[in-house]
Design a protein around this motif. Structure first.
Motif, mmCIF file in Angstrom:
data_model
loop_
_atom_site.group_PDB
_atom_site.id
_atom_site.type_symbol
_atom_site.label_atom_id
_atom_site.label_comp_id
_atom_site.label_asym_id
_atom_site.label_seq_id
_atom_site.Cartn_x
_atom_site.Cartn_y
_atom_site.Cartn_z
ATOM 1 N N PRO A 269 0.833 -1.208 0.000
ATOM 2 C CA PRO A 269 0.000 0.000 0.000
ATOM 3 C C PRO A 269 0.862 1.250 0.000
ATOM 4 N N SER A 270 0.603 2.156 -0.931
ATOM 5 C CA SER A 270 1.368 3.388 -1.033
ATOM 6 C C SER A 270 0.779 4.445 -0.118
ATOM 7 N N THR A 271 1.566 5.482 0.154
ATOM 8 C CA THR A 271 1.082 6.580 0.977
ATOM 9 C C THR A 271 -0.028 7.312 0.238
ATOM 10 N N PRO A 272 -1.207 7.484 0.858
ATOM 11 C CA PRO A 272 -2.308 8.152 0.159
ATOM 12 C C PRO A 272 -1.931 9.572 -0.226
ATOM 13 N N PRO A 273 -2.398 10.054 -1.359
ATOM 14 C CA PRO A 273 -2.122 11.438 -1.738
ATOM 15 C C PRO A 273 -2.827 12.403 -0.801
ATOM 16 N N ALA A 274 -2.384 13.644 -0.828
ATOM 17 C CA ALA A 274 -3.031 14.664 -0.004
ATOM 18 C C ALA A 274 -4.482 14.814 -0.427
ATOM 19 N N PRO A 275 -5.414 14.843 0.517
ATOM 20 C CA PRO A 275 -6.835 14.951 0.149
ATOM 21 C C PRO A 275 -7.138 16.296 -0.485
ATOM 22 N N PRO A 276 -8.146 16.351 -1.363
ATOM 23 C CA PRO A 276 -8.513 17.629 -1.980
ATOM 24 C C PRO A 276 -9.037 18.603 -0.935
ATOM 25 N N VAL A 277 -8.786 19.877 -1.168
ATOM 26 C CA VAL A 277 -9.255 20.921 -0.257
ATOM 27 C C VAL A 277 -10.672 21.317 -0.666
ATOM 28 N N LEU A 278 -11.605 21.236 0.282
ATOM 29 C CA LEU A 278 -13.005 21.554 0.009
ATOM 30 C C LEU A 278 -13.415 22.815 0.765
ATOM 31 N N PRO A 279 -14.268 23.634 0.176
ATOM 32 C CA PRO A 279 -14.737 24.818 0.898
ATOM 33 C C PRO A 279 -15.664 24.407 2.028
ATOM 34 N N PRO A 280 -15.653 25.115 3.155
ATOM 35 C CA PRO A 280 -16.595 24.802 4.239
ATOM 36 C C PRO A 280 -18.023 25.058 3.788
ATOM 37 N N LEU A 281 -18.943 24.222 4.272
ATOM 38 C CA LEU A 281 -20.345 24.401 3.922
ATOM 39 C C LEU A 281 -20.955 25.530 4.747
ATOM 40 N N ALA A 282 -22.004 26.127 4.196
ATOM 41 C CA ALA A 282 -22.673 27.226 4.883
ATOM 42 C C ALA A 282 -23.376 26.715 6.135
ATOM 43 N N PRO A 283 -23.493 27.554 7.166
ATOM 44 C CA PRO A 283 -24.194 27.137 8.392
ATOM 45 C C PRO A 283 -25.632 26.711 8.091
ATOM 46 N N GLY A 284 -26.041 25.591 8.673
ATOM 47 C CA GLY A 284 -27.412 25.123 8.520
ATOM 48 C C GLY A 284 -27.629 24.146 7.393
ATOM 49 N N THR A 285 -26.563 23.706 6.697
ATOM 50 C CA THR A 285 -26.732 22.716 5.629
ATOM 51 C C THR A 285 -27.341 21.447 6.218
ATOM 52 N N PRO A 286 -28.434 20.939 5.662
ATOM 53 C CA PRO A 286 -29.102 19.772 6.251
ATOM 54 C C PRO A 286 -28.331 18.489 5.981
ATOM 55 N N VAL A 287 -28.776 17.437 6.622
ATOM 56 C CA VAL A 287 -28.161 16.130 6.401
ATOM 57 C C VAL A 287 -28.324 15.709 4.948
ATOM 58 N N GLU A 288 -29.499 15.933 4.375
ATOM 59 C CA GLU A 288 -29.745 15.563 2.979
ATOM 60 C C GLU A 288 -30.027 16.817 2.163
ATOM 61 N N VAL A 289 -29.223 17.010 1.136
ATOM 62 C CA VAL A 289 -29.321 18.204 0.294
ATOM 63 C C VAL A 289 -29.896 17.817 -1.062
ATOM 64 N N ALA A 290 -31.020 18.408 -1.419
ATOM 65 C CA ALA A 290 -31.635 18.163 -2.729
ATOM 66 C C ALA A 290 -31.396 19.319 -3.684
ATOM 67 N N TYR A 291 -31.104 20.498 -3.161
ATOM 68 C CA TYR A 291 -30.823 21.672 -3.982
ATOM 69 C C TYR A 291 -30.189 22.727 -3.104
ATOM 70 N N GLY A 292 -29.557 23.703 -3.754
ATOM 71 C CA GLY A 292 -28.887 24.774 -3.038
ATOM 72 C C GLY A 292 -29.737 26.033 -2.965
ATOM 73 N N PRO A 293 -29.135 27.157 -2.590
ATOM 74 C CA PRO A 293 -29.885 28.407 -2.438
ATOM 75 C C PRO A 293 -30.557 28.819 -3.747
ATOM 76 N N ARG A 294 -31.844 29.032 -3.688
ATOM 77 C CA ARG A 294 -32.594 29.412 -4.890
ATOM 78 C C ARG A 294 -32.333 30.853 -5.303
ATOM 79 N N THR A 295 -31.796 31.650 -4.408
ATOM 80 C CA THR A 295 -31.521 33.047 -4.743
ATOM 81 C C THR A 295 -30.207 33.198 -5.498
ATOM 82 N N GLY A 296 -29.391 32.147 -5.516
ATOM 83 C CA GLY A 296 -28.120 32.214 -6.216
ATOM 84 C C GLY A 296 -28.249 31.807 -7.674
#
Length: 301
Positions: free
Chosen positions: A87-114
């Motif tokens: 097993p090789s050393t895993p690559p560095a994980p991708p950097v992800l932006p933090p989610l906005a406060p209040g994101t639910p457990v299940e997301v079906a769509y994002g902000p409709r105003t955007g």
């Protein structure tokens, strides 16, 4: 390799996946999205086709994958793993932006105003079609989210880095794409964990998102098992243009552009020529409507 050594190797990978998941969750916030949009779903009846929910091979003609993955390590003459199998050393994980406060457990769509939309893809099928689709998106500056099937990564491991290197996002769509809602909790967890192990090994991260197989929404049982593996959020969708039925490119374009609006999460599939053919016009149409294709994490940031 003996059975005991194989067990230790698999346990090590699993522990690494869970450790990575824990560190990821501490860095992720929550957002202000609702769980579902009844109005949007009612406006587009039949978003989940029977073929979409029952046929494990609908993503590009490949047959059902074996539920028992092959051991990737090969033994040398003395019974020890060869150098290539270590097993090789895993690559560095991708950097992800933090989610906005209040994101639910299940997301079906994002902000409709955007003006952002997320084009999400079932990751399976012919790698040549998948690569062609990624190239079309990259030529137009679009970023996609690929919910990958673990058995596909077993066959096409190079696709994981290809997707990430193009600026796209990877998520977990189970190991074998079976009807996860009908499984026992133990079976469901195994399906999620096996795909997470593949992602961890190939990319250094299990990814942020889980999407249930053969279902638009996750049942409470499936959400619980996904969380146990390390997924705080389930990614659903509100637009299903049913490209798995192989409509014409013009018809697929019409379905997407007639339904997508600000915040939409569109469910599409790799491994279908019609999707590759329709994508340029879909991206052009979204641009004319002032909509920008971004990853699911960018949509919810």
């Amino acid at each position: 390799m003996t059975a005991d050594r194989r067990t230790v190797l698999r346990s090590t990978v699993r522990l690494a996946a869970l450790a990575a998941a824990g560190s990821l969750l501490t860095a992720c916030g929550t957002g202000n999205l609702r769980r579902a949009d009844p109005g949007a779903l009612a406006a587009h009846p039949g978003t989940v086709d029977p073929q979409h929910t029952t046929d494990p091979a609908w993503s590009g003609g490949e047959g059902p994958a074996s539920a028992t993955p092959a051991d990737p390590a090969e033994a040398g003459p003395d019974g020890e793993p060869t150098a290539a199998a270590q097993p090789s050393t895993p690559p560095a994980p991708p950097v992800l932006p933090p989610l906005a406060p209040g994101t639910p457990v299940e997301v079906a769509y994002g902000p409709r105003t955007g003006r952002n939309v997320a084009l999400t893809f079932h990751g399976s099928g012919d790698p040549k079609l998948a690569t062609a689709l990624l190239e079309v998106a990259e030529q137009r500056g679009a970023r996609l989210t690929v919910m990958v099937v673990g058995s596909w990564l077993d066959q096409q491991p190079q696709m994981a880095r290809r997707i990430l290197d193009g600026g796209h996002e990877l998520g977990n769509h189970t190991q074998n794409h079976l009807n996860i809602s009908a499984m026992t909790p133990e079976q469901a967890r195994a399906e999620i964990a096996q795909c997470a192990e593949r992602l961890q090994k190939l990319t250094g991260s299990i990814g942020r998102w889980f999407r249930p197989s053969a279902a638009q929404y996750a049942t409470p049982m499936v959400r619980e098992q996904a969380k146990a593996v390390g997924y705080e959020h389930v990614l659903s969708f509100d637009v299903d243009p049913r490209d798995y039925n192989d409509p014409s490119a013009a018809e697929l374009q019409r379905r997407v552009l007639n339904s997508a609006r600000g915040g939409s999460v569109v469910a599409l599939h790799m491994g279908h020529q019609c999707t590759v053919d329709a994508l340029p016009a879909i991206l052009d149409g979204l641009a004319k409507a002032g909509l920008k294709p971004v990853t699911a994490s960018q949509l919810c940031a």
